[in-house]
Design a protein around this motif. Structure first.
Motif, short mmCIF file in Angstrom:
data_model
loop_
_atom_site.label_atom_id
_atom_site.label_comp_id
_atom_site.label_asym_id
_atom_site.label_seq_id
_atom_site.Cartn_x
_atom_site.Cartn_y
_atom_site.Cartn_z
N VAL A 97 100.81 14.52 21.32
CA VAL A 97 101.37 15.63 20.55
C VAL A 97 100.27 16.15 19.62
CG1 VAL A 97 103.15 16.42 18.94
CG2 VAL A 97 103.66 14.55 20.56
N SER A 135 100.82 6.19 22.38
CA SER A 135 100.86 7.64 22.31
C SER A 135 100.10 8.09 21.08
CB SER A 135 102.30 8.15 22.26
OG SER A 135 103.00 7.81 23.44
N SER A 149 101.56 20.90 30.25
CA SER A 149 101.86 20.78 28.82
C SER A 149 103.02 21.69 28.43
CB SER A 149 100.62 21.13 27.99
OG SER A 149 100.24 22.48 28.20
N CYS A 166 98.23 13.06 30.65
CA CYS A 166 99.47 12.54 30.07
C CYS A 166 100.37 13.69 29.63
CB CYS A 166 99.16 11.64 28.87
SG CYS A 166 98.39 12.48 27.47
N PRO A 167 101.69 13.48 29.58
CA PRO A 167 102.58 14.52 29.06
C PRO A 167 102.13 14.95 27.66
CG PRO A 167 103.84 12.76 30.08
CD PRO A 167 102.42 12.27 30.00
N THR A 168 102.02 16.25 27.45
CA THR A 168 101.45 16.78 26.22
C THR A 168 102.36 17.84 25.62
OG1 THR A 168 99.19 16.38 26.99
CG2 THR A 168 99.47 17.96 25.20
N PHE A 178 110.70 14.45 22.59
CA PHE A 178 109.62 14.48 23.58
C PHE A 178 109.15 13.09 23.95
CE2 PHE A 178 104.95 14.50 24.20
CZ PHE A 178 104.91 15.15 25.43
N LEU A 179 108.95 12.25 22.95
CA LEU A 179 108.42 10.91 23.22
C LEU A 179 109.42 10.00 23.91
CD1 LEU A 179 106.53 10.32 19.85
CD2 LEU A 179 105.50 10.78 22.07
N GLN A 192 111.73 10.98 26.11
CA GLN A 192 112.12 11.47 27.44
C GLN A 192 111.48 10.64 28.55
OE1 GLN A 192 110.97 15.58 27.26
NE2 GLN A 192 112.87 16.23 26.32
N ASN A 196 99.86 7.19 26.58
CA ASN A 196 101.15 7.49 27.19
C ASN A 196 101.49 8.97 27.09
OD1 ASN A 196 101.97 4.88 28.06
ND2 ASN A 196 102.50 4.36 25.96
N LYS A 197 101.55 9.47 25.86
CA LYS A 197 101.88 10.87 25.61
C LYS A 197 101.03 11.37 24.44
CE LYS A 197 106.60 10.91 27.43
NZ LYS A 197 108.01 11.32 27.18
#
Length: 245
Positions: free
Chosen positions: A113, A87, A215, A187-189, A242-243, A245, A110-111
């Motif tokens: 931020v 991430s 996002s 990716c989830p942001t 967040f990470l 989850q 992966n994620k």
């Protein structure tokens, strides 16, 4: 299984200018039982000197490639860390770098931020940058740590070069830095924005949120550009949740 966080640090962040100094509360306090943390200085900053820093038009893409080359197992560089996925956390210019990396290397990230970051520059942004071009006019509190790390000459020269480097994007259509890559981020942001950020106005975070599908946007009412330092406990909690989850 631990995630790996790649943190970016650049001179633009107006602090001491290395991963260790700019992300101290994160390096110290993020949960080591869950995260392996890598703090990285782009070429020309912090501990990545030499070479000296320069700002060709593609410098954000260059930084993104350097970061991924450092981390990934398939890298050909001698000091690759052999992480197949990870991430990324990016602040300010580091956030721009992270956005580009997440778009170009979707199979690795992966994620994501980011905070205090933008995908384009406006004429108002250019005015903000030029207003702080002359470091001799900075307060001693802001200037001294940078001069102690880099020396007054290198710091002043590199900062002025950064202002020129970021202003060059204003000559591109719509002031584009990386607008076109945002839809490629899958990716989830998480986008964090301080509502009192004097360097990156709130509309930049809103633009990222609108153009990165799925996002999340988290606003910190009292946050400024260094919100992760000023409100480190709150920031760390938001990021960890967040990470994980």
């Amino acid at each position: 299984m631990c995630m790996t966080l790649l943190m970016f640090c650049v001179l633009h962040d107006l602090f001491k200018g290395s991963g260790q100094t700019d992300f101290g509360p994160q390096l110290k306090s993020l949960n080591k039982d869950h995260f392996t943390i890598v703090a990285w200085d782009p070429r020309g900053y912090g501990r990545s000197i030499p070479p000296n820093r320069n700002f060709p038009l593609e410098f954000f893409h260059r930084d993104a490639k350097d970061a991924v080359d450092l981390m990934q197992a398939s890298s050909n560089i001698g000091k690759a860390l052999n992480f197949s996925r990870f991430s990324m956390l990016g602040w300010s210019d580091g956030g721009i770098t992270a956005l580009i990396a997440a778009a170009q290397y979707t199979f690795l990230i992966n994620k994501l931020v980011v905070w205090g970051s933008n995908a384009y520059v406006t004429e108002d942004d250019i005015k903000l940058y030029n207003a702080v071009r002359d470091v001799s006019k900075w307060s001693e509190r802001m200037r001294k740590p940078m001069e102690e790390m880099y020396g007054s000459e290198y710091f002043a020269k590199t900062w002025a070069a950064w202002v020129d480097g970021i202003c060059q994007f204003a000559k591109r259509p719509d002031g584009n830095i990386c607008r076109e890559v945002l839809p490629q981020i899958h990716c989830p942001t998480l986008i964090v924005q301080g509502l009192k950020d004097p360097m990156v106005p709130n509309f930049h975070a809103e633009f990222l949120h609108k153009h990165i599908k799925g996002s999340r946007l988290h606003l910190m009412p009292e946050g400024k550009h260094n919100l992760h330092l000023r409100f480190s406990e709150e920031f760390n909690q938001i990021v960890e949740e967040f990470l994980l989850q």
